[in-house]
Design a protein around this motif. Sequence first.
Motif, PDB file in Angstrom:
ATOM      1  N   VAL A 101       3.796  -5.460 -16.258  1.00  0.00           N
ATOM      2  CA  VAL A 101       3.686  -6.618 -15.365  1.00  0.00           C
ATOM      3  C   VAL A 101       2.883  -7.693 -16.093  1.00  0.00           C
ATOM      4  O   VAL A 101       1.729  -7.455 -16.463  1.00  0.00           O
ATOM      5  CB  VAL A 101       2.998  -6.230 -14.039  1.00  0.00           C
ATOM      6  N   THR A 102       3.487  -8.845 -16.343  1.00  0.00           N
ATOM      7  CA  THR A 102       2.800  -9.900 -17.085  1.00  0.00           C
ATOM      8  C   THR A 102       2.170 -10.942 -16.178  1.00  0.00           C
ATOM      9  O   THR A 102       1.363 -11.759 -16.631  1.00  0.00           O
ATOM     10  CB  THR A 102       3.764 -10.614 -18.054  1.00  0.00           C
ATOM     11  N   GLU A 103       2.515 -10.941 -14.895  1.00  0.00           N
ATOM     12  CA  GLU A 103       1.944 -11.892 -13.940  1.00  0.00           C
ATOM     13  C   GLU A 103       1.792 -11.188 -12.599  1.00  0.00           C
ATOM     14  O   GLU A 103       2.465 -10.188 -12.337  1.00  0.00           O
ATOM     15  CB  GLU A 103       2.851 -13.116 -13.799  1.00  0.00           C
ATOM     16  N   PRO A 104       0.884 -11.646 -11.736  1.00  0.00           N
ATOM     17  CA  PRO A 104       0.681 -10.969 -10.441  1.00  0.00           C
ATOM     18  C   PRO A 104       1.999 -10.816  -9.688  1.00  0.00           C
ATOM     19  O   PRO A 104       2.809 -11.741  -9.630  1.00  0.00           O
ATOM     20  CB  PRO A 104      -0.292 -11.890  -9.704  1.00  0.00           C
ATOM     21  N   GLU A 105       2.204  -9.626  -9.130  1.00  0.00           N
ATOM     22  CA  GLU A 105       3.438  -9.326  -8.414  1.00  0.00           C
ATOM     23  C   GLU A 105       3.123  -8.600  -7.110  1.00  0.00           C
ATOM     24  O   GLU A 105       2.060  -7.995  -6.953  1.00  0.00           O
ATOM     25  CB  GLU A 105       4.346  -8.427  -9.254  1.00  0.00           C
ATOM     26  N   ARG A 106       4.048  -8.648  -6.197  1.00  0.00           N
ATOM     27  CA  ARG A 106       3.937  -7.881  -4.954  1.00  0.00           C
ATOM     28  C   ARG A 106       4.267  -6.417  -5.263  1.00  0.00           C
ATOM     29  O   ARG A 106       5.237  -6.121  -5.946  1.00  0.00           O
ATOM     30  CB  ARG A 106       4.924  -8.438  -3.925  1.00  0.00           C
ATOM     31  N   PHE A 107       3.423  -5.522  -4.773  1.00  0.00           N
ATOM     32  CA  PHE A 107       3.653  -4.093  -4.927  1.00  0.00           C
ATOM     33  C   PHE A 107       4.045  -3.506  -3.575  1.00  0.00           C
ATOM     34  O   PHE A 107       3.443  -3.827  -2.547  1.00  0.00           O
ATOM     35  CB  PHE A 107       2.391  -3.398  -5.443  1.00  0.00           C
ATOM     36  N   THR A 108       5.047  -2.648  -3.559  1.00  0.00           N
ATOM     37  CA  THR A 108       5.524  -2.030  -2.318  1.00  0.00           C
ATOM     38  C   THR A 108       5.650  -0.529  -2.520  1.00  0.00           C
ATOM     39  O   THR A 108       6.157  -0.074  -3.554  1.00  0.00           O
ATOM     40  CB  THR A 108       6.898  -2.599  -1.913  1.00  0.00           C
ATOM     41  N   ARG A 109       5.176   0.218  -1.556  1.00  0.00           N
ATOM     42  CA  ARG A 109       5.419   1.661  -1.555  1.00  0.00           C
ATOM     43  C   ARG A 109       5.992   2.059  -0.202  1.00  0.00           C
ATOM     44  O   ARG A 109       5.429   1.727   0.851  1.00  0.00           O
ATOM     45  CB  ARG A 109       4.141   2.457  -1.819  1.00  0.00           C
ATOM     46  N   ARG A 110       7.121   2.756  -0.232  1.00  0.00           N
ATOM     47  CA  ARG A 110       7.767   3.230   0.993  1.00  0.00           C
ATOM     48  C   ARG A 110       7.518   4.722   1.132  1.00  0.00           C
ATOM     49  O   ARG A 110       7.687   5.480   0.174  1.00  0.00           O
ATOM     50  CB  ARG A 110       9.272   2.937   0.950  1.00  0.00           C
ATOM     51  N   THR A 111       7.104   5.137   2.328  1.00  0.00           N
ATOM     52  CA  THR A 111       6.860   6.547   2.588  1.00  0.00           C
ATOM     53  C   THR A 111       7.697   7.012   3.770  1.00  0.00           C
ATOM     54  O   THR A 111       8.085   6.213   4.627  1.00  0.00           O
ATOM     55  CB  THR A 111       5.373   6.817   2.905  1.00  0.00           C
ATOM     56  N   ARG A 112       7.961   8.300   3.793  1.00  0.00           N
ATOM     57  CA  ARG A 112       8.686   8.917   4.908  1.00  0.00           C
ATOM     58  C   ARG A 112       7.856  10.069   5.440  1.00  0.00           C
ATOM     59  O   ARG A 112       7.239  10.810   4.669  1.00  0.00           O
ATOM     60  CB  ARG A 112      10.061   9.422   4.457  1.00  0.00           C
ATOM     61  N   HIS A 113       7.858  10.214   6.745  1.00  0.00           N
ATOM     62  CA  HIS A 113       7.089  11.287   7.377  1.00  0.00           C
ATOM     63  C   HIS A 113       7.465  12.638   6.751  1.00  0.00           C
ATOM     64  O   HIS A 113       8.634  13.000   6.676  1.00  0.00           O
ATOM     65  CB  HIS A 113       7.378  11.311   8.880  1.00  0.00           C
ATOM     66  N   GLY A 114       6.460  13.349   6.284  1.00  0.00           N
ATOM     67  CA  GLY A 114       6.690  14.658   5.676  1.00  0.00           C
ATOM     68  C   GLY A 114       6.992  14.603   4.194  1.00  0.00           C
ATOM     69  O   GLY A 114       7.095  15.644   3.542  1.00  0.00           O
ATOM     70  N   GLY A 115       7.141  13.387   3.640  1.00  0.00           N
ATOM     71  CA  GLY A 115       7.386  13.271   2.207  1.00  0.00           C
ATOM     72  C   GLY A 115       6.157  13.692   1.411  1.00  0.00           C
ATOM     73  O   GLY A 115       5.018  13.532   1.860  1.00  0.00           O
TER      74      GLY A 115
END
Length: 322
Positions: A101-115
């Motif tokens: 990553v060379t510049e600030p970016e949005r980070f996203t993490r998706r989770t699922r119940h029981g994962g």
Amino acid sequence: MTFSPSQPSGAASGAAPSHPGLAAHAARVRVLQPGLRVHADDAVDPVDATAHGQCAPGLHLVFLLEGGLDVAYGERRVLLATGAGGERERAGQACCVMVNVTEPERFTRRTRHGGYARRLSLCVSHDWLLQLQAASGTRMPSALESLMTGHLAMRSWQPSARAIALAERVLRPPACAPMLELLHQDSRLLDLLAEALAPLQAGEPAPEAPALNAALARRLRDLREFLGSAAADELSLDDIARHAGMNVNALQAHFRRAYGSTVFGFVRESRLQRARAALERDGISIKRAAALAGYGSPANFATAFGRRFGITPKDARHAAQR
């Protein structure tokens, strides 16, 4: 990092987390030294949710030992899995990707119940790497330099047995005084970083193979699920090829391309994972665990178990007695 749990269509976004387990992800971030951060996780996700945050510039290494992970750096989505699911899978094996990553970016993490995910995430700032390179008195390897200059450039890495053992010891350290535990963890994390960067010393990374067609990918996923069950433990390679509806050579080539493992390597890994689960969950005897993993000798089983997980079968069995 701000967490926004998944909500039905029309619900307000940006609400506070509905479960403390989500915020606990951010609380596990630790700074080893300026420019080097680590996030260790070994947990079951409590809810379906989408977590958002700011991703700092740097080289991000995601090291997945078990389970699945769905994250995104800006528009660059990364799906990792050691079991079923995900577009970048290494079934039954640890896997790692590096995202620059060379510049600030949005980070996203998706989770699922029981994962479930057992993983390490390392973020190395470009300044830290440049200072390390300057201290070495040598030129930066061209492959690493190329990776560091590309925004959202990504490289896959298949960790060695030593790297896997190092990561396991970080996530499941032996009991010792807290200060010594941190020293042990930091030294292992630096060793792990060296292992991850070592292939970049040799030259430019090889381009990733094109994706398998959908029909073949489904057949291989079905086969992998079959191989992960006890029903496949005693089958020969010819038997497995017949079950898959292809010849042995094609089976081996397609399976290795899809999952980075031989067929029997995956079966061996699956049996070791089942043996570990039975030791930790049910406290079965080491002799029974050896038989479950396909070893006639408990001593040979203990050697293979320690090489794979970085702990002894006895240590795993003690988890069921706590």
